[in-house]
Design an enzyme around this catalytic site. Structure first.
Site, PDB file in Angstrom:
ATOM      1  N   ASP A   1       4.892  -3.412  15.571  1.00 41.06           N
ATOM      2  CA  ASP A   1       3.558  -3.270  14.980  1.00 41.06           C
ATOM      3  C   ASP A   1       3.232  -1.795  14.755  1.00 41.06           C
ATOM      4  O   ASP A   1       2.849  -1.384  13.652  1.00 41.06           O
ATOM      5  CB  ASP A   1       2.539  -3.919  15.924  1.00 41.06           C
ATOM      6  CG  ASP A   1       1.113  -3.825  15.436  1.00 41.06           C
ATOM      7  OD1 ASP A   1       0.877  -4.094  14.253  1.00 41.06           O
ATOM      8  OD2 ASP A   1       0.226  -3.504  16.259  1.00 41.06           O
TER       9      ASP A   1
ATOM     10  N   ARG B   1      -3.447  -3.291  -2.776  1.00 39.32           N
ATOM     11  CA  ARG B   1      -3.692  -2.798  -1.409  1.00 39.32           C
ATOM     12  C   ARG B   1      -2.599  -3.240  -0.442  1.00 39.32           C
ATOM     13  O   ARG B   1      -2.638  -2.869   0.733  1.00 39.32           O
ATOM     14  CB  ARG B   1      -5.056  -3.324  -0.920  1.00 39.32           C
ATOM     15  CG  ARG B   1      -6.247  -2.758  -1.660  1.00 39.32           C
ATOM     16  CD  ARG B   1      -7.537  -3.424  -1.176  1.00 39.32           C
ATOM     17  NE  ARG B   1      -7.741  -3.251   0.245  1.00 39.32           N
ATOM     18  CZ  ARG B   1      -8.484  -4.067   1.020  1.00 39.32           C
ATOM     19  NH1 ARG B   1      -9.096  -5.104   0.480  1.00 39.32           N
ATOM     20  NH2 ARG B   1      -8.619  -3.834   2.293  1.00 39.32           N
ATOM     21  N   LYS B   2      -1.646  -4.018  -0.906  1.00 36.89           N
ATOM     22  CA  LYS B   2      -0.655  -4.593   0.006  1.00 36.89           C
ATOM     23  C   LYS B   2       0.638  -3.777   0.025  1.00 36.89           C
ATOM     24  O   LYS B   2       1.268  -3.581  -1.019  1.00 36.89           O
ATOM     25  CB  LYS B   2      -0.363  -6.039  -0.386  1.00 36.89           C
ATOM     26  CG  LYS B   2      -1.580  -6.943  -0.198  1.00 36.89           C
ATOM     27  CD  LYS B   2      -1.257  -8.390  -0.466  1.00 36.89           C
ATOM     28  CE  LYS B   2      -1.251  -8.682  -1.951  1.00 36.89           C
ATOM     29  NZ  LYS B   2      -1.250 -10.135  -2.237  1.00 36.89           N
TER      30      LYS B   2
HETATM   31  C1  LIG Z   1     -10.909  -0.736  10.658  1.00 39.00           C
HETATM   32  C2  LIG Z   1     -10.794   0.750  10.689  1.00 39.00           C
HETATM   33  C3  LIG Z   1      -9.514   1.286  11.190  1.00 39.00           C
HETATM   34  C4  LIG Z   1      -9.414   2.764  10.969  1.00 39.00           C
HETATM   35  C5  LIG Z   1      -8.126   3.319  11.448  1.00 39.00           C
HETATM   36  C6  LIG Z   1      -8.032   4.765  11.012  1.00 39.00           C
HETATM   37  C7  LIG Z   1      -7.088   5.554  11.834  1.00 39.00           C
HETATM   38  C8  LIG Z   1      -5.761   4.938  11.871  1.00 39.00           C
HETATM   39  C9  LIG Z   1      -4.909   5.612  12.801  1.00 39.00           C
HETATM   40  C10 LIG Z   1      -3.704   5.184  13.054  1.00 39.00           C
HETATM   41  C11 LIG Z   1      -2.994   4.057  12.397  1.00 39.00           C
HETATM   42  C12 LIG Z   1      -1.567   4.051  12.825  1.00 39.00           C
HETATM   43  C13 LIG Z   1      -0.722   2.976  12.190  1.00 39.00           C
HETATM   44  C14 LIG Z   1      -1.117   1.612  12.641  1.00 39.00           C
HETATM   45  C15 LIG Z   1      -0.286   1.190  13.761  1.00 39.00           C
HETATM   46  C16 LIG Z   1      -0.905   0.052  14.503  1.00 39.00           C
HETATM   47  C17 LIG Z   1      -0.980  -1.175  13.663  1.00 39.00           C
HETATM   48  C18 LIG Z   1      -2.045  -2.037  14.184  1.00 39.00           C
HETATM   49  O1  LIG Z   1      -1.949  -2.529  15.290  1.00 39.00           O
HETATM   50  S1  LIG Z   1      -3.373  -2.277  13.201  1.00 39.00           S
HETATM   51  C19 LIG Z   1      -4.369  -3.334  14.242  1.00 39.00           C
HETATM   52  C20 LIG Z   1      -4.037  -4.797  13.985  1.00 39.00           C
HETATM   53  N1  LIG Z   1      -4.580  -5.170  12.736  1.00 39.00           N
HETATM   54  C21 LIG Z   1      -5.849  -5.574  12.645  1.00 39.00           C
HETATM   55  O2  LIG Z   1      -6.579  -5.632  13.598  1.00 39.00           O
HETATM   56  C22 LIG Z   1      -6.294  -5.925  11.252  1.00 39.00           C
HETATM   57  C23 LIG Z   1      -7.503  -6.826  11.288  1.00 39.00           C
HETATM   58  N2  LIG Z   1      -7.758  -7.319   9.943  1.00 39.00           N
HETATM   59  C24 LIG Z   1      -8.511  -6.607   9.067  1.00 39.00           C
HETATM   60  O3  LIG Z   1      -9.004  -5.529   9.364  1.00 39.00           O
HETATM   61  C25 LIG Z   1      -8.685  -7.244   7.701  1.00 39.00           C
HETATM   62  O4  LIG Z   1      -8.395  -8.607   7.728  1.00 39.00           O
HETATM   63  C26 LIG Z   1      -7.791  -6.558   6.612  1.00 39.00           C
HETATM   64  C27 LIG Z   1      -8.165  -5.056   6.460  1.00 39.00           C
HETATM   65  C28 LIG Z   1      -6.291  -6.661   6.983  1.00 39.00           C
HETATM   66  C29 LIG Z   1      -7.983  -7.256   5.278  1.00 39.00           C
HETATM   67  O5  LIG Z   1      -9.367  -7.466   5.087  1.00 39.00           O
HETATM   68  P1  LIG Z   1     -10.118  -7.038   3.743  1.00 39.00           P
HETATM   69  O6  LIG Z   1     -11.422  -7.796   3.688  1.00 39.00           O
HETATM   70  O7  LIG Z   1     -10.190  -5.550   3.676  1.00 39.00           O
HETATM   71  O8  LIG Z   1      -9.166  -7.438   2.545  1.00 39.00           O
HETATM   72  P2  LIG Z   1      -8.820  -8.913   1.965  1.00 39.00           P
HETATM   73  O9  LIG Z   1      -9.563  -9.096   0.692  1.00 39.00           O
HETATM   74  O10 LIG Z   1      -8.965  -9.971   3.018  1.00 39.00           O
HETATM   75  O11 LIG Z   1      -7.247  -8.748   1.695  1.00 39.00           O
HETATM   76  C30 LIG Z   1      -6.769  -7.848   0.702  1.00 39.00           C
HETATM   77  C31 LIG Z   1      -5.465  -8.402   0.185  1.00 39.00           C
HETATM   78  O12 LIG Z   1      -4.548  -8.507   1.293  1.00 39.00           O
HETATM   79  C32 LIG Z   1      -4.202  -9.890   1.516  1.00 39.00           C
HETATM   80  N3  LIG Z   1      -4.168 -10.135   2.939  1.00 39.00           N
HETATM   81  C33 LIG Z   1      -5.019  -9.669   3.849  1.00 39.00           C
HETATM   82  N4  LIG Z   1      -4.693 -10.061   5.062  1.00 39.00           N
HETATM   83  C34 LIG Z   1      -3.589 -10.816   4.930  1.00 39.00           C
HETATM   84  C35 LIG Z   1      -2.768 -11.512   5.831  1.00 39.00           C
HETATM   85  N5  LIG Z   1      -3.004 -11.499   7.150  1.00 39.00           N
HETATM   86  N6  LIG Z   1      -1.695 -12.165   5.350  1.00 39.00           N
HETATM   87  C36 LIG Z   1      -1.418 -12.180   4.017  1.00 39.00           C
HETATM   88  N7  LIG Z   1      -2.181 -11.525   3.105  1.00 39.00           N
HETATM   89  C37 LIG Z   1      -3.249 -10.860   3.557  1.00 39.00           C
HETATM   90  C38 LIG Z   1      -5.287 -10.699   0.811  1.00 39.00           C
HETATM   91  O13 LIG Z   1      -4.801 -11.970   0.429  1.00 39.00           O
HETATM   92  C39 LIG Z   1      -5.616  -9.825  -0.364  1.00 39.00           C
HETATM   93  O14 LIG Z   1      -4.599  -9.987  -1.317  1.00 39.00           O
HETATM   94  P3  LIG Z   1      -4.916  -9.992  -2.911  1.00 39.00           P
HETATM   95  O15 LIG Z   1      -5.458  -8.597  -3.197  1.00 39.00           O
HETATM   96  O16 LIG Z   1      -5.944 -11.050  -3.134  1.00 39.00           O
HETATM   97  O17 LIG Z   1      -3.611 -10.239  -3.575  1.00 39.00           O
END
Ligand SMILES: CCCCCCCC/C=C\CCCCCCCC(=O)SCCNC(=O)CCNC(=O)[C@H](O)C(C)(C)COP(=O)(O)OP(=O)(O)OC[C@H]1O[C@@H](n2cnc3c(N)ncnc32)[C@H](O)[C@@H]1OP(=O)(O)O
Length: 151
Positions: free
Chosen positions: A79, A124-125
């Site tokens: 992850d 965005r993907k």
């Molecule tokens: C929030 C602020 C964070 C700020 C961080 C800044 C500093 C960063 C620093 C350091 C990073 C280091 C690197 C990372 C390392 C660690 C990684 C992790 O552990 S990350 C934590 C675990 N992940 C979550 O907790 C995500 C929780 N989920 C969300 O926040 C949302 O669901 C999100 C952003 C993923 C999507 O939500 P929507 O409302 O912005 O966007 P929608 O419209 O739902 O999706 C956009 C497109 O993506 C697809 N999509 C979204 N989620 C999908 C899924 N789970 N499976 C398949 N497709 C998905 C959709 O079908 C859509 O596709 P179409 O444009 O229609 O083609």
């Protein structure tokens, strides 16, 4: 006292150290935040193709099956490393979906290698593919990581 992980044995000559905190800040504490930790110890590099690569030591406290790493510990490493690989390629993301195939038990107290590749960017993907190996033929796990741009 466990033997110190031998990162140098796996480090390739064309890898350059990668400073994750300077890119994403110091919030990545769960996996890579403690270089002397008892669970994970990670080192990041860019490989000769500029892809992010990590060396990950799995300590005895990552144990799941006797003598081997818990699948969740491998998932945590994948992850972070695959999400960070997207950031390192210029995509500010969070991980939306992480699909892992566990292929082989990973022995505790060993250093494994995570190779990454950004395979596609569609809107965005951002799809990142990763392989967790022993640095040679041994494949512990492989994963597809769908990252979603947040900025
Ligand atoms: C929030 C602020 C964070 C700020 C961080 C800044 C500093 C960063 C620093 C350091 C990073 C280091 C690197 C990372 C390392 C660690 C990684 C992790 O552990 S990350 C934590 C675990 N992940 C979550 O907790 C995500 C929780 N989920 C969300 O926040 C949302 O669901 C999100 C952003 C993923 C999507 O939500 P929507 O409302 O912005 O966007 P929608 O419209 O739902 O999706 C956009 C497109 O993506 C697809 N999509 C979204 N989620 C999908 C899924 N789970 N499976 C398949 N497709 C998905 C959709 O079908 C859509 O596709 P179409 O444009 O229609 O083609």
């Amino acid at each position: 006292m466990a033997p110190l992980p031998d990162f140098e044995a796996l480090r390739k000559t064309d890898w350059t150290p990668f400073d994750a905190p300077s890119l994403v800040g110091k919030s990545l504490r769960f996996v890579s935040g403690d270089p002397q930790g008892k669970r994970f110890r990670l080192r990041y590099f860019r490989d000769g193709k500029n892809d992010l690569v990590a060396l990950a030591w799995f300590g005895e406290e990552t144990e799941g099956p006797p003598g081997h790493a818990h699948g969740g510990s491998m998932a945590a490493v994948l992850d972070e490393v695959l999400g960070l690989a997207a950031w390192a390629a210029g995509h500010p993301i969070v991980v939306g979906n992480l699909n892992i195939h566990f292929r082989k038990l990973l022995p505790l107290e060993s250093v494994a290698q995570v190779d990454t590749e950004v395979v596609s960017v569609k809107g965005r993907k951002v799809l990142v593919r990763g392989r967790l190996t022993d640095g040679k033929e041994g494949l512990y796990a492989e994963a597809d990581c769908l990252c979603i741009r947040i900025l």
